[in-house]
Design a protein around this motif. Structure first.
Motif, PDB file in Angstrom:
ATOM      1  N   TYR A  39      80.050-108.315  69.807  1.00 18.08           N
ATOM      2  CA  TYR A  39      80.145-108.913  71.044  1.00 18.08           C
ATOM      3  C   TYR A  39      78.655-108.632  71.805  1.00 18.08           C
ATOM      4  O   TYR A  39      78.044-109.635  72.394  1.00 18.08           O
ATOM      5  CB  TYR A  39      81.358-108.533  71.770  1.00 18.08           C
ATOM      6  CG  TYR A  39      80.944-108.642  73.453  1.00 18.08           C
ATOM      7  CD1 TYR A  39      81.029-109.952  74.036  1.00 18.08           C
ATOM      8  CD2 TYR A  39      80.829-107.731  74.230  1.00 18.08           C
ATOM      9  CE1 TYR A  39      80.764-110.039  75.308  1.00 18.08           C
ATOM     10  CE2 TYR A  39      80.503-107.587  75.740  1.00 18.08           C
ATOM     11  CZ  TYR A  39      80.624-108.866  76.274  1.00 18.08           C
ATOM     12  OH  TYR A  39      80.340-109.171  77.440  1.00 18.08           O
ATOM     13  N   SER A  40      78.285-107.253  71.777  1.00 15.38           N
ATOM     14  CA  SER A  40      77.010-107.105  72.536  1.00 15.38           C
ATOM     15  C   SER A  40      75.825-107.777  71.883  1.00 15.38           C
ATOM     16  O   SER A  40      74.888-108.154  72.621  1.00 15.38           O
ATOM     17  CB  SER A  40      76.897-105.531  72.487  1.00 15.38           C
ATOM     18  OG  SER A  40      78.166-104.945  73.410  1.00 15.38           O
ATOM     19  N   TRP A  41      75.721-107.663  70.649  1.00 17.18           N
ATOM     20  CA  TRP A  41      74.730-108.145  69.820  1.00 17.18           C
ATOM     21  C   TRP A  41      74.599-109.777  70.140  1.00 17.18           C
ATOM     22  O   TRP A  41      73.410-110.121  70.497  1.00 17.18           O
ATOM     23  CB  TRP A  41      74.749-107.833  68.309  1.00 17.18           C
ATOM     24  CG  TRP A  41      73.769-108.318  67.599  1.00 17.18           C
ATOM     25  CD1 TRP A  41      72.686-107.568  66.983  1.00 17.18           C
ATOM     26  CD2 TRP A  41      73.429-109.713  66.929  1.00 17.18           C
ATOM     27  NE1 TRP A  41      71.751-108.471  66.316  1.00 17.18           N
ATOM     28  CE2 TRP A  41      72.122-109.582  66.326  1.00 17.18           C
ATOM     29  CE3 TRP A  41      74.086-110.897  67.235  1.00 17.18           C
ATOM     30  CZ2 TRP A  41      71.733-110.759  65.683  1.00 17.18           C
ATOM     31  CZ3 TRP A  41      73.498-111.928  66.325  1.00 17.18           C
ATOM     32  CH2 TRP A  41      72.485-111.691  65.742  1.00 17.18           C
ATOM     33  N   ILE A  42      75.783-110.310  70.097  1.00 18.55           N
ATOM     34  CA  ILE A  42      75.621-111.777  70.275  1.00 18.55           C
ATOM     35  C   ILE A  42      75.289-112.238  71.542  1.00 18.55           C
ATOM     36  O   ILE A  42      74.606-112.994  71.909  1.00 18.55           O
ATOM     37  CB  ILE A  42      77.165-112.441  70.023  1.00 18.55           C
ATOM     38  CG1 ILE A  42      77.589-112.276  68.542  1.00 18.55           C
ATOM     39  CG2 ILE A  42      77.291-113.689  70.578  1.00 18.55           C
ATOM     40  CD1 ILE A  42      79.029-112.393  67.975  1.00 18.55           C
ATOM     41  N   ILE A  54      85.421-119.357  66.143  1.00 15.71           N
ATOM     42  CA  ILE A  54      85.707-118.178  65.623  1.00 15.71           C
ATOM     43  C   ILE A  54      86.768-118.166  64.598  1.00 15.71           C
ATOM     44  O   ILE A  54      87.920-118.336  64.995  1.00 15.71           O
ATOM     45  CB  ILE A  54      86.140-116.903  66.674  1.00 15.71           C
ATOM     46  CG1 ILE A  54      84.891-116.737  67.685  1.00 15.71           C
ATOM     47  CG2 ILE A  54      86.172-115.651  65.963  1.00 15.71           C
ATOM     48  CD1 ILE A  54      85.134-115.649  68.730  1.00 15.71           C
ATOM     49  N   VAL A  55      86.428-118.113  63.418  1.00 19.36           N
ATOM     50  CA  VAL A  55      87.503-118.450  62.274  1.00 19.36           C
ATOM     51  C   VAL A  55      87.885-117.179  61.600  1.00 19.36           C
ATOM     52  O   VAL A  55      86.954-116.119  61.119  1.00 19.36           O
ATOM     53  CB  VAL A  55      86.783-119.162  61.246  1.00 19.36           C
ATOM     54  CG1 VAL A  55      87.728-119.461  60.058  1.00 19.36           C
ATOM     55  CG2 VAL A  55      85.883-120.293  61.756  1.00 19.36           C
ATOM     56  N   CYS A  56      89.167-116.582  62.014  1.00 20.09           N
ATOM     57  CA  CYS A  56      89.718-115.265  61.566  1.00 20.09           C
ATOM     58  C   CYS A  56      90.738-115.451  60.507  1.00 20.09           C
ATOM     59  O   CYS A  56      91.447-116.352  60.607  1.00 20.09           O
ATOM     60  CB  CYS A  56      90.325-114.976  62.877  1.00 20.09           C
ATOM     61  SG  CYS A  56      89.392-114.592  64.297  1.00 20.09           S
ATOM     62  N   GLY A  57      90.572-114.551  59.659  1.00 15.99           N
ATOM     63  CA  GLY A  57      91.717-114.442  58.574  1.00 15.99           C
ATOM     64  C   GLY A  57      92.810-113.493  59.034  1.00 15.99           C
ATOM     65  O   GLY A  57      92.884-113.252  60.365  1.00 15.99           O
ATOM     66  N   ALA A  67      89.197-109.682  68.385  1.00 18.62           N
ATOM     67  CA  ALA A  67      88.799-108.928  69.556  1.00 18.62           C
ATOM     68  C   ALA A  67      87.451-109.458  70.006  1.00 18.62           C
ATOM     69  O   ALA A  67      87.307-109.502  71.214  1.00 18.62           O
ATOM     70  CB  ALA A  67      88.592-107.597  69.033  1.00 18.62           C
ATOM     71  N   ILE A  68      86.614-109.980  69.246  1.00 14.21           N
ATOM     72  CA  ILE A  68      85.207-110.473  69.527  1.00 14.21           C
ATOM     73  C   ILE A  68      85.709-111.882  70.598  1.00 14.21           C
ATOM     74  O   ILE A  68      85.045-112.119  71.491  1.00 14.21           O
ATOM     75  CB  ILE A  68      84.584-110.921  68.628  1.00 14.21           C
ATOM     76  CG1 ILE A  68      84.004-109.624  67.772  1.00 14.21           C
ATOM     77  CG2 ILE A  68      83.333-111.854  68.862  1.00 14.21           C
ATOM     78  CD1 ILE A  68      83.145-109.804  66.453  1.00 14.21           C
TER      79      ILE A  68
END
Length: 506
Positions: A39-42, A54-57, A67-68
């Motif tokens: 998240y911080s990087w984004i 956000i595509v989550c498995g 969480a992101i």
């Protein structure tokens, strides 16, 4: 020197478990830590776009994505979670994060099932791939394969978490041509890179990648065994030996370069000049008569030892006076040059540096490999390496062959290319992170040979020469390309910026 290790997936799992047990930290909190770093990087890198899919498995990689999503939504971004129902049971930490996300007002969660798998991606949104992590051990199919196909057909900017979904971390895919794998623009990986990131055919999947530290146990990492490493700047600063005030030219050795033939004197000039710029106290070039005038004019600091032949290398000078010897740039394949290389291998008492035509001659005379002085350095590009060994099935296979080759002959091999793989005689492989595609031009290999020769003559060990020399070669090219461009970069530019590359070590 403490290089960055590349651990196999089994050890990464053990590292996670050890950290959870001994920090101690709950697995859900470690997931939160990883998600926060992403998240911080984004937040820092992504500007002017506030819409995310956000595509989550249903595993822990998907838990990271959930969480992101929560963090980005809290920050005011427009976030939609696409939750792929590809298995009957989610991981425990995934369940916890799914519950948290589902309870947040305004955060859209769309569950995707086999019978209704059509997704609409918008060009202006960012797609975060958190479907499958680095623990994948079988080829994807079915619903996940369909989703990956749709992601790749979209025009959105794709960020993969830990590893692009569908890619194996440290082994080849059974059928890479038909296997669906996310084509990421960026991959955010945790603590250390995966071996797959250094495999040429995976570049289109991984894109650019960055390591995000998440506080995994440093003691465990330090004690873990690995044969794969990434050279980092600190490693080269550790190797680098600054000059003492009372040093003189004799303190930095006498280098011998055996190179050049009619029409290829330029290669010997590039190598000789880069040898001097890499710090050799004295440099002598043994070249054919036709190269004497061009060498004197182009590199007046180099001493010239003239061969008896007008057009090619036919003999050797006295070898004992030199601290390091390199042969190959522009050498040609004349029969007398072949015999000169054979004699050099027989008579040399110090490690040799072999490149270009010296390698081509070796590939036609492979029995000579056993007679190379221990700790010699070979610098093939992939095709030259295949001629020295055998054709390879894939690049993972090439790394296995490379390591075995270096061990068998007690030599060091720099396999040139993006992330040049430096196989040392002790069985370890170091990937070099410096350099750029502008180096794909004639003469850059000659420059590397010269740099290695200069460092070796100066007193660096073969191991230090390989690691530091390859790093300096790439770093100089990276500095040069900022002033020109990748298509316009030429080998001489690398020599020009070599001094500034050295400054990065001080």
């Amino acid at each position: 020197m403490c290089p960055l290790k590349i651990l196999p997936i089994e050890q990464i799992r053990e590292l996670d478990a050890f950290t959870i047990l001994n920090e101690p930290v709950k697995s859900i909190d470690l997931m939160e830590r990883a998600a926060f770093e992403c998240y911080s990087w984004i937040n820092e890198k992504v500007h002017d776009i506030s819409s995310f899919k956000i595509v989550c498995g249903m595993g822990n990689n998907g838990g990271d994505g959930l969480a992101i999503a929560r963090m980005l939504h809290k920050d005011g971004h427009n976030v939609e979670v696409l939750y792929i129902r590809h298995t009957s049971e989610a991981s425990q930490d995934n369940k916890i994060n799914f519950k948290k996300v589902a309870e947040i007002e305004g955060l859209v969660v769309t569950e995707i099932f086999e019978e209704d798998s059509e997704i609409e991606f918008q060009e202006e949104e960012i797609i975060i791939d958190a479907i499958l992590g680095s623990g994948l051990n079988k080829q994807v199919s079915g619903l996940i394969a369909e989703i990956i196909k749709q992601i790749n057909e979209s025009r959105g900017f794709v960020i993969s978490i830990d590893i692009p979904s569908g890619l194996f971390a440290d082994k080849p895919l059974p059928d890479a041509k038909t296997t669906p794998i996310v084509n990421a623009d960026y991959t955010l990986t945790f603590q250390m890179p995966k071996l797959a990131f250094f495999i040429p055919e995976n570049d289109k999947y991984v894109g650019k990648w960055e390591i995000l530290p998440i506080g995994l146990d440093e003691g465990f990492i330090k004690s873990s065994r690995s044969n794969y490493f990434v050279t980092i700047d600190e490693d080269c600063r550790f190797i680098y030996n600054p000059r003492k005030r009372f040093s003189h030219k004799g303190s930095f050795g006498h280098a011998l370069l055996i190179a050049g033939s009619l029409g290829k004197i330029g290669a010997s000039i590039l190598a000789a000049k880069s040898c001097l710029k890499a710090g050799a106290g004295l440099t002598t070039a043994h070249i054919p008569i036709c190269g004497m005038e061009p060498m004197h004019i182009s590199v007046p600091e180099v001493m010239v030892d003239i061969d008896d032949s007008e057009t090619h290398i036919s003999s050797l000078p006295e070898l004992d006076r030199y601290n390091a010897i390199a042969i190959g740039p522009g050498l040609g394949l004349h029969e007398e040059s072949v015999n000169a290389l054979k004699l050099l291998i027989q008579e040399a008492k110090k490690p040799l540096i072999l490149d270009a035509d010296a390698l081509n001659i070796l590939s036609e005379n492979k029995t000579w490999l056993s007679f190379l002085p221990p700790d010699s350095i070979l610098t093939p590009h992939p095709k030259e390496f295949e001629r020295l060994t055998s054709p390879v099935a894939n690049h993972f296979n090439r790394l296995d062959i490379l390591r075995a080759f270096a061990i068998r002959y007690k030599i060091n091999v720099i396999l040139k290319g993006a992330y040049s793989a430096i196989a040392l005689s002790d069985g370890n492989i170091y990937f070099n992170p410096t350099g750029n595609p502008g180096m794909a031009t004639g003469g850059t290999g000659d420059v590397l040979t010269g740099i290695l020769l200069g460092l070796k003559a100066s007193g660096y060990s073969a191991r230090e020469t390989c690691i530091l020399g390859t790093w300096l070669h790439g770093k100089a090219a990276d500095l040069a390309v900022k002033k020109t461009s990748e298509p316009s970069l030429v080998a001489s530019d690398i020599i020009k910026y070599l001094g500034k590359a050295f400054l990065k070590l001080q």
